[in-house]
Structure formats: structure tokens, C-alpha cells
Enzyme design. Structure first.
Site, PDB file in Angstrom:
ATOM      1  N   TYR A   1      13.055 -43.093  33.770  1.00 39.31           N
ATOM      2  CA  TYR A   1      12.643 -43.761  32.533  1.00 39.31           C
ATOM      3  C   TYR A   1      12.097 -42.819  31.461  1.00 39.31           C
ATOM      4  CZ  TYR A   1      13.367 -48.454  34.349  1.00 39.31           C
ATOM      5  OH  TYR A   1      13.936 -49.608  34.838  1.00 39.31           O
TER       6      TYR A   1
ATOM      7  N   ASP B   1      13.503 -57.153  41.469  1.00 40.18           N
ATOM      8  CA  ASP B   1      14.384 -58.296  41.189  1.00 40.18           C
ATOM      9  C   ASP B   1      14.887 -58.899  42.499  1.00 40.18           C
ATOM     10  OD1 ASP B   1      14.118 -57.857  38.472  1.00 40.18           O
ATOM     11  OD2 ASP B   1      16.250 -58.072  38.052  1.00 40.18           O
TER      12      ASP B   1
HETATM   13  C1  IPM Z   1      11.372 -54.703  34.062  1.00 47.76           C
HETATM   14  C2  IPM Z   1      12.500 -54.628  33.084  1.00 47.76           C
HETATM   15  C3  IPM Z   1      12.364 -53.355  32.225  1.00 47.76           C
HETATM   16  C4  IPM Z   1      12.406 -52.176  33.151  1.00 47.76           C
HETATM   17  C5  IPM Z   1      13.408 -53.245  31.104  1.00 47.76           C
HETATM   18  C6  IPM Z   1      13.313 -54.402  30.130  1.00 47.76           C
HETATM   19  C7  IPM Z   1      13.335 -51.936  30.364  1.00 47.76           C
HETATM   20  O1  IPM Z   1      13.714 -54.685  33.736  1.00 47.76           O
HETATM   21  O2  IPM Z   1      10.203 -54.702  33.640  1.00 47.76           O
HETATM   22  O3  IPM Z   1      11.652 -54.778  35.260  1.00 47.76           O
HETATM   23  O4  IPM Z   1      13.481 -51.694  33.498  1.00 47.76           O
HETATM   24  O5  IPM Z   1      11.339 -51.720  33.547  1.00 47.76           O
HETATM   25 MG    MG Z   2      13.549 -55.084  35.813  1.00 50.96          MG
END
Ligand code: IPM
Ligand code: MG
Length: 352
Positions: free
Chosen positions: A136, A248
Site C-alpha cells: 500500500y 473479506d
Molecule cells: C478496505 C478497503 C480498502 C483497502 C480500499 C478501499 C483501498 O478494501 O478497507 O479493506 O484496500 O484497504
Molecule cells: Mg478491503
């Protein structure tokens, strides 16, 4: 007095945050809490109107003048590549150095889980996702972009300090919550450089917590195991990208992303709470968005501020709504976002 900045954001973020704020206001009234809420206009509308996503002065005010931030969701089809979402959400994570992305996974009702034997997984788990490094940081670039010779490099950064602080946060949590084990999730077989750093730190820090067992599992095996036998796991610690993906997966095991809250923390310094889901432009305005993840963020916020009983009350009221079938269509209910939020706010006084 605690000051809370509320950033509804875009799409369903605005709708779910209205319900979260309703629940927070009701809690404030019931428990007589000294909380001040202020709404911040950050998101696509502001970006389109002013050509500015978030300013340095705004980062400073959010950091200096507020105890915590509640964020709905960011993302709007009118802004290509969601630049504003990255500037604001990732900007706050980096700028406020919120190095812990804490993603608790609780199965509030076994009927919601796609698992075959959900009853076995009553304990839930907590993911500690490193939130300020990894892939990131956006190091790298494109060479000969747009041609057949295009090269893209995207580097994955891990520092000893960055890994140490997230691993320590995970072990401290396991000790305090009496979780028997911390599991490191990595890909040390294919990524030996970062793998070696993470594993060295994991052993060193883990040695300070002799009462907590430690083990390391590859991320691909973990994806499989989380579906096969999630009850084996309690606290996971992992990198930014793997944490994003696994949270997720874990969310859907507990009934879907509409139920998953998260906290971005720099312990002792600052905190930002946001549902794991996005702004879902496809259902925005339809009144069908599930406000429960945002409401559970209010629970995490209350817990963070030390209002433990009130936090439990919020979680209990959400569980009760599920048990009573007061849910949005993602949970097979027929209630609207507003009805679910209203019901939960109205029942706060009736639970534990
Ligand atoms: C999350 C989201 C974010 C991430 C995106 C919106 C950049 O998917 O908070 O999980 O990847 O961290
Ligand atoms: Mg995410």
C-alpha cells in the site's frame, strides 16, 4: 468530553452513517455520555465541487482536535480510479499513523453463516492487519506506459519497526483477551525476504508473551482453512494486502460484508472506525444498504472510549435485530436501512 468527527463519505456510506449516528446519539442519551459529534464534508461531492480531496490543515485538525473518527465509505463512479478515496482513507491511515487495522469477525447468529457447522465457530476471531506499509505504500512505477514494452513495478515494503508494532499489538490483544494462540499469516515460501523479517520479529516479540502460543501459516493455506475449520483460529496477524483479502473472506463467513466493522488504530493516540464494505454505488439511494457494519463500528468506538457496557449494548441490539428478522435484503430481510437503524436505536434500552 470526547469529540468525534463523522465522515459519511459517498454512496451508501452516507446512508449507513446516518443510522450509526442515530444509534450513537441514542446511546449518548441513555448513558449520559459526554460526546460531541461533528460532521465533515469529505468525499466525492466536495472533491468535484472544489477540486480538493483533503488538505494538510484538515489532516491536522482531525488529528489534533478529535478523539476519534467515524467514516462511512468512499468511492464514486464520477471520479476515475477513486483518487479521492485513496487520498482520504489511505491518507488518514498513513498520516495519522494508524498502524493497526483491527477487524473482528463475530458470528452474531449461526443462521447467517455459509459454513456447514457454524455452531462450532461461536468464538469468532480478530484479524490484526498491518495498515501503514506493505504494497500500500505505492512504491514503484510504470515504464513505457501504454506501449507493448510497458513494465510495472510495485514494491512491497516491510520494516522491522512496522512489523514489530503490529505483531506486538496482536500478542498484547491475545494475552488480554485470553486467546491461546497468535497465527502469523504470510507467504514466506514465495516471498522469502519479507517472510524472513516477519518470522524473525514474530519469534522475538512472541517470546515476550510466553503464555501465548505462536504458529505461522501460508496465506493460501489460510484461505482454505478459514472455510474448513475457522474455529482453530483466534488472533491472526498479517500484512496489509493479505489482511485486506482475508478480512473479506472472514466477513462472509460471519454473514457478509454488511456485518463487518473495523478499527484503524494508533493505540494511545488516535482511532478511525469504518465498515469493511465500500460505498456500493449500485445500491446507493435504494434504502437497502445494511447499516449493521456501521452500527457495529459505533460499538468498537464506544469500547475504545472505555464505555464497555454501552458497546456491549450496541452489539446485543444488533444481534437481537438479526434474531427478530429485522434485516435488510442482504440478510434476506425486507427492512430498509432506516428501519433497521431505527429498530436498533429503539431497542438499545431493552438489552443487557
Ligand atoms: C478496505 C478497503 C480498502 C483497502 C480500499 C478501499 C483501498 O478494501 O478497507 O479493506 O484496500 O484497504
Ligand atoms: Mg478491503
Amino acid at each position: 468530553m470526547a469529540r468525534i468527527a463523522v465522515i459519511p463519505g459517498d454512496g451508501i456510506g452516507v446512508e449507513v452513517m446516518a443510522e450509526a449516528v442515530r444509534v450513537l446519539r441514542r446511546t449518548r442519551e441513555l448513558a449520559g455520555l459526554d460526546l460531541e459529534l461533528r460532521t465533515w464534508d469529505l468525499g466525492a461531492e466536495r472533491t468535484l465541487r472544489e477540486g480538493v480531496t483533503i488538505t494538510e490543515a484538515e489532516f491536522e485538525t482531525l488529528e489534533g482536535d478529535y478523539e476519534a473518527i467515524l467514516l462511512g465509505a468512499l468511492g464514486d463512479p464520477r471520479i476515475a480510479d477513486d483518487r479521492h478515496a485513496r487520498d482520504i482513507l489511505l491518507g488518514l491511515r498513513f498520516r495519522l499513523d494508524l498502524f493497526v487495522n483491527f477487524r473482528p469477525c463475530r458470528l452474531l447468529d449461526p443462521s447467517l453463516s455459509p459454513l456447514r457447522n457454524p455452531d462450532r465457530w461461536s468464538g469468532g476471531m480478530e484479524i490484526f492487519r498491518e495498515n501503514t506499509e506493505g504494497i500500500y505504500v505505492n512504491l514503484g512505477g510504470r515504464f513505457k506506459a501504454g506501449t507493448r514494452d510497458e513494465v510495472a513495478i510495485h514494491e512491497d515494503l516491510s520494516t522491522w519497526k512496522g512489523v514489530e508494532r503490529i505483531v506486538r499489538a496482536a500478542f498484547s490483544h491475545a494475552r488480554d483477551r485470553r486467546r491461546p494462540r497468535v497465527t502469523l499469516v504470510d507467504k514466506a515460501n514465495a516471498m522469502p525476504a519479507s517472510g524472513a523479517l516477519w518470522r524473525r520479529v514474530f519469534q522475538e516479540v512472541g517470546a515476550d508473551f510466553p503464555e501465548v502460543e505462536r504458529e505461522a501459516v501460508f496465506v493460501d493455506a489460510m484461505a482454505m482453512d478459514l472455510v474448513r475449520r475457522p474455529q482453530r483460529y483466534g488472533v491472526l496477524v498479517t500484512s496489509n494486502l493479505f489482511g485486506d483479502i482475508l478480512s473479506d473472506l472472514a466477513a462472509v463467513l460471519t454473514g457478509g460484508i454488511g456485518l463487518a466493522p473495523s478499527a484503524n488504530l494508533h493505540p494511545g493516540r488516535h482511532a478511525l472506525f469504518e465498515p469493511v464494505h465500500g460505498s456500493a454505488p449500485d445500491i446507493a439511494g435504494s434504502g437497502t444498504a445494511n447499516p449493521m457494519a456501521a452500527i457495529l463500528c459505533v460499538g468498537l468506538l464506544l469500547d475504545h472510549l472505555g464505555h464497555v457496557r454501552e458497546a456491549r449494548r450496541v452489539e446485543e441490539a444488533v444481534s437481537l435485530a438479526i434474531a427478530e428478522g429485522v434485516t435488510t435484503p442482504d440478510l434476506e430481510g425486507t427492512s430498509s436501512t432506516e428501519e433497521v437503524g431505527g429498530w436498533i436505536a429503539d431497542h438499545l434500552a431493552n438489552v443487557a
